[in-house]
Design an enzyme around this catalytic site. Structure first.
Site, PDB file in Angstrom:
ATOM      1  N   GLY A  41     -35.874 -90.456  24.477  1.00  0.00           N
ATOM      2  CA  GLY A  41     -36.257 -89.288  23.695  1.00  0.00           C
ATOM      3  C   GLY A  41     -37.708 -88.890  23.873  1.00  0.00           C
ATOM      4  N   ASP A  75     -33.073 -89.648  14.743  1.00  0.00           N
ATOM      5  CA  ASP A  75     -32.051 -90.553  14.232  1.00  0.00           C
ATOM      6  C   ASP A  75     -32.060 -91.804  15.106  1.00  0.00           C
ATOM      7  OD1 ASP A  75     -28.402 -90.269  13.817  1.00  0.00           O
ATOM      8  OD2 ASP A  75     -29.867 -91.798  13.192  1.00  0.00           O
TER       9      ASP A  75
END
Ligand code: SAM
Length: 309
Positions: A156, A174
């Site tokens: 990410g 998340d």
């Protein structure tokens, strides 16, 4: 920050284990959680982590990563609704949403319930997590085919580093606990990259662990958010039965303006949820006294912790 460790009693019981149970010890806290098992459904060592899936007697399917509880069929709605909806309803018009992590796809499913969302991109580092969840948590992955959704599998932080400035209205983090591949998701560099990737008025929302066990992480999150330029940072509190202490948080940081309670009109047409309501939204931001004092002791402005009441 988080020294959870786990012992899997599904194997031949060792001294002190409970035969036929999965147990996660919250190391350093003298406590833990156990699930009576019906059986084990998967056990995969991926490039990033050990992925196990169990069938439990009372919590449905259980996903663990490196022996740490991630998702159960029975109570994941608490986490997925409270990570997603406060941020998306606090934003007046979220069109472009990014999810970092979220491999079980429960957060993606909640984002897609917002009809105004035009594009949602999920960037999960471990494709094996999603592929196993498609098999063992089909109810969470049922909307993965929505034309608004795109799933990518990479780190990410690399994704947000590359993102053009002003790409997103909301970024949801998340991630797993600040260990292993997820540690970078709590670093200043990542927060700064998210800040740049957000549009003015954009909101970064991430799971930020237990207020009882991880207060130092929470003050780190508030300090880091302010350090990279977010105008406001607020934490919301909610029950999460299967996570350490059973009490969890998500923290929201907003670019260029403060977080405000959504007007009543923002909830018109809201689909029925299992936990989240406009009242829960407001109550969740009411910060416990010890948390306000911890922010003050860290030299942080607790005004943001005053909640949206
Ligand atoms: N709800 C769980 C919780 O709060 O602990 C986490 C949900 S999900 C299973 C967490 C996901 O974050 C995992 O699938 C993991 O592979 C992913 N992840 C960890 N580090 C990552 C990174 N650097 N980039 C993208 N995804 C990452």
């Amino acid at each position: 920050m988080d020294n959870r460790s786990a012992t899997v009693a599904a194997a031949p019981p060792l001294a002190g284990q409970i035969p036929g149970w999965f147990s996660e010890e919250w190391a350093g806290e003298g406590s833990g959680i156990s699930f009576r098992l019906r059986g084990k459904l998967a056990d995969v060592q991926s490039e990033f982590q050990r992925i196990e899936v169990f069938e439990t007697e009372r919590f449905g399917t259980l996903l663990t990563l490196d022996g740490l509880v991630m998702v159960t069929s029975r109570d994941n709605f608490l986490y997925h609704e409270m990570l997603v909806h406060p941020a998306l309803y606090a934003h007046p018009a979220p069109r472009d949403v990014l999810i970092i992590g979220g491999g079980d796809c429960g957060s993606l499913q909640q984002v897609l319930r917002h009809r105004e969302v035009e594009r949602v991109t999920q960037v999960e580092i471990d494709e094996q997590v999603t592929r196993l969840c498609e098999r063992f948590f089909p109810e969470l992955c049922a909307d993965n085919g929505d034309p608004r959704a795109t799933l990518h599998f990479e780190d990410g932080i690399d994704w947000v580093r590359r993102a053009p400035p002003g790409s997103y209205d909301v970024i949801l983090v998340d991630g797993s606990d600040p260990l292993g591949p997820a540690a970078v998701l709590f670093a200043e560099e990542f927060y700064a990259a998210c800040f740049a990737a957000l549009r003015p008025g954009g909101i970064l929302a991430g799971q930020t662990e237990s207020p009882l066990f991880h207060l130092d992480l929470l003050t780190h999150v508030h300090r880091t958010a302010k350090a990279v330029g977010f105008v406001d940072c607020q934490t919301l509190f909610f029950p999460q039965c299967v996570y350490p202490s059973g009490w969890w948080t998500a923290s929201l940081a907003r670019k260029s303006e403060t977080l405000q309670p959504p007007p009543a009109t923002r909830f018109q047409g809201m689909p029925a949820m299992q936990y989240y309501t406009p009242q829960v939204h407001q109550a969740a931001f009411a910060a416990p006294a010890f948390f306000v004092r911890a922010l003050q002791a860290a030299g942080l402005d607790p005004a943001g912790a005053a909640g949206q009441g």
